[in-house]
Design an enzyme around this catalytic site. Structure first.
Site, PDB file in Angstrom:
ATOM      1  CE1 TYR A 146      13.140 -40.611  37.420  1.00  0.00           C
ATOM      2  CE2 TYR A 146      13.392 -39.560  39.552  1.00  0.00           C
ATOM      3  CZ  TYR A 146      12.683 -39.741  38.386  1.00  0.00           C
ATOM      4  OH  TYR A 146      11.522 -39.034  38.175  1.00  0.00           O
ATOM      5  CG  ASP A 251      10.156 -37.137  40.808  1.00  0.00           C
ATOM      6  OD1 ASP A 251       9.938 -36.273  41.676  1.00  0.00           O
ATOM      7  OD2 ASP A 251      10.883 -36.934  39.819  1.00  0.00           O
TER       8      ASP A 251
HETATM    9  C1  IPM Z   1      12.403 -34.918  44.243  1.00  0.00           C
HETATM   10  C2  IPM Z   1      13.138 -34.202  43.152  1.00  0.00           C
HETATM   11  C3  IPM Z   1      14.358 -35.021  42.769  1.00  0.00           C
HETATM   12  C4  IPM Z   1      13.880 -36.376  42.316  1.00  0.00           C
HETATM   13  C5  IPM Z   1      15.256 -34.371  41.703  1.00  0.00           C
HETATM   14  C6  IPM Z   1      15.713 -32.989  42.118  1.00  0.00           C
HETATM   15  C7  IPM Z   1      16.418 -35.247  41.333  1.00  0.00           C
HETATM   16  O1  IPM Z   1      12.294 -33.981  42.079  1.00  0.00           O
HETATM   17  O2  IPM Z   1      12.994 -35.155  45.314  1.00  0.00           O
HETATM   18  O3  IPM Z   1      11.233 -35.246  44.039  1.00  0.00           O
HETATM   19  O4  IPM Z   1      13.461 -36.536  41.184  1.00  0.00           O
HETATM   20  O5  IPM Z   1      13.897 -37.302  43.115  1.00  0.00           O
HETATM   21 MG    MG Z   2      10.258 -34.435  42.463  1.00  0.00          MG
END
Ligand code: IPM
Ligand code: MG
Length: 365
Positions: A146, A251
């Protein structure tokens, strides 16, 4: 004690669930003699509408000057909202990733616990649900895919998109230490999840986790491949205590773990740095389809507020008061719509909206 909280209500159901969490926090502070102040700031789609960017420096500044951040959720419907016509770095989610990085919130704790009252909502086999489970996912939050370099460009007449997955030893070490520390307070078992049969980053992950484990001889360590872990969570979640994993795996696995608790509307989270500072938000998203209908479940946000009292302010008694109030409301049979699967025969007077659920919990503090 004085509690100085930055508050990001965000988009979709964010404002309504945060309002209920504030209601419960206010009640706790009134009862136990604390003084709480909220600094409301914008992030996500509402910040794009107001300032053209999902996160301003002012918002980051207010958060840095506070003891903790309480957050609802950000983002809209990715197919229909105009926010998703903007370039990726200006979309709502970019704000969330940036705030995590700016505040160095590398440790994301996502507990998934099956309340005995919600056993019927658990989609697993009855004998599996009957065993119950209580696990915590320790997700690395500021590294990996990410945050790596990415680009989309034309190569030999076709489009090619690249994302890079990078982990430094120091990033793996600090999250592994958090996992072992937390496991010590729990059932002393860490399952580290990776894809070491394919990825270099996972092989480094495994090596560093093993080094850290040497300092925690009282905590058992097991490694598990991520695909197997996804399977084991639905087969027998009771085998997990502390699950340590990198950003993207965490995630995905945390959404999976939340679903086996019956509803994603029940799952809180804490994102921490090296100090006691933290950002507390539900694990679920902004659910724009049910926003402003008073049907969202505020419990994940209310439990996030409880994590805030425990982790940032070390107010265990007050955090217990919130958790006990939630348990009480559930055992009295009150249910928001997302939990109705749990009790097919829920009487009309026990069905409640977001607002009433917040009232019921606050009344039981
Ligand atoms: C989470 C969400 C986020 C992430 C998104 C909205 C960027 O899915 O907090 O799990 O992937 O971290
Ligand atoms: Mg998430």
């Amino acid at each position: 004690m004085k509690l100085n909280i930055a508050c990001i209500s965000g988009d979709g159901i964010g404002p309504e669930i945060v309002a209920e969490a504030k209601k419960v926090l206010n009640k706790v502070c009134e009862k136990y003699g604390h003084e709480i102040t909220y600094n409301d700031v914008l992030m996500g789609g509402c910040s794009i509408d107001a300032y053209g960017v999902p996160l301003t420096d002012e918002t980051i500044d207010v958060c840095k000057k506070s003891d903790a951040v309480l957050m609802g959720s950000i983002g809209g419907n990715t197919s229909t909202s105009p926010w998703y016509k903007l370039e990726p770095s200006l979309r709502p989610e970019a704000g969330l990733l940036k705030i995590r990085k700016s505040l160095n919130l590398f440790a994301n704790l996502r507990p998934a616990f099956l309340y005995p009252e919600l056993k019927d909502a658990c989609p697993l086999k009855e004998e599996t649900a009957n065993k119950g489970f209580d696990l915590l996912i320790m997700r690395e939050l500021t590294g990996g895919l990410y945050f790596g370099e990415r680009e989309t460009k034309e190569v030999d007449g076709e489009m090619v998109a690249t994302d890079t997955l990078v982990y430094r030893e120091s990033e793996i070490r600090r999250i592994a230490i958090k996992a072992f520390e937390v496991a010590r307070q729990r059932r002393k078992k860490v399952i580290s999840v990776d894809k070491a049969n394919v990825l270099d980053s996972s092989r480094l992950w495994r090596k560093v986790v093993e080094e850290v484990a040497k300092d925690y001889p009282d905590v058992e360590l097991e490694h598990m491949l991520v695909d197997n872990c996804a399977m084991q969570i639905v087969k027998d979640p009771s085998q997990f205590d502390t699950v340590l994993t990198e950003n993207m795996f965490g995630d995905i696995l945390s959404d999976e773990a939340s679903m086996v608790t019956g509803s994603i509307g029940m799952l809180p989270s804490a994102s921490l740095n090296e100090t006691s500072f933290g950002l507390y938000e539900p694990s679920h998203g902004s659910a724009p389809d049910i926003a402003r209908k008073d049907i969202a479940n505020p419990i994940a946000t209310i439990l996030s507020a409880s994590m805030m009292l425990r982790y940032t302010f070390k107010l265990d008694k007050e955090a217990d008061a919130i958790e006990n109030a939630v348990k009480k409301v559930l055992s009295e049979g009150f249910r928001t719509t997302d939990l109705l699967g749990a009790s097919v025969n829920t009487p009309e007077d026990k069905k409640c909206g977001c607002h009433r659920m917040g009232d019921l919990i606050a009344e039981r503090i």
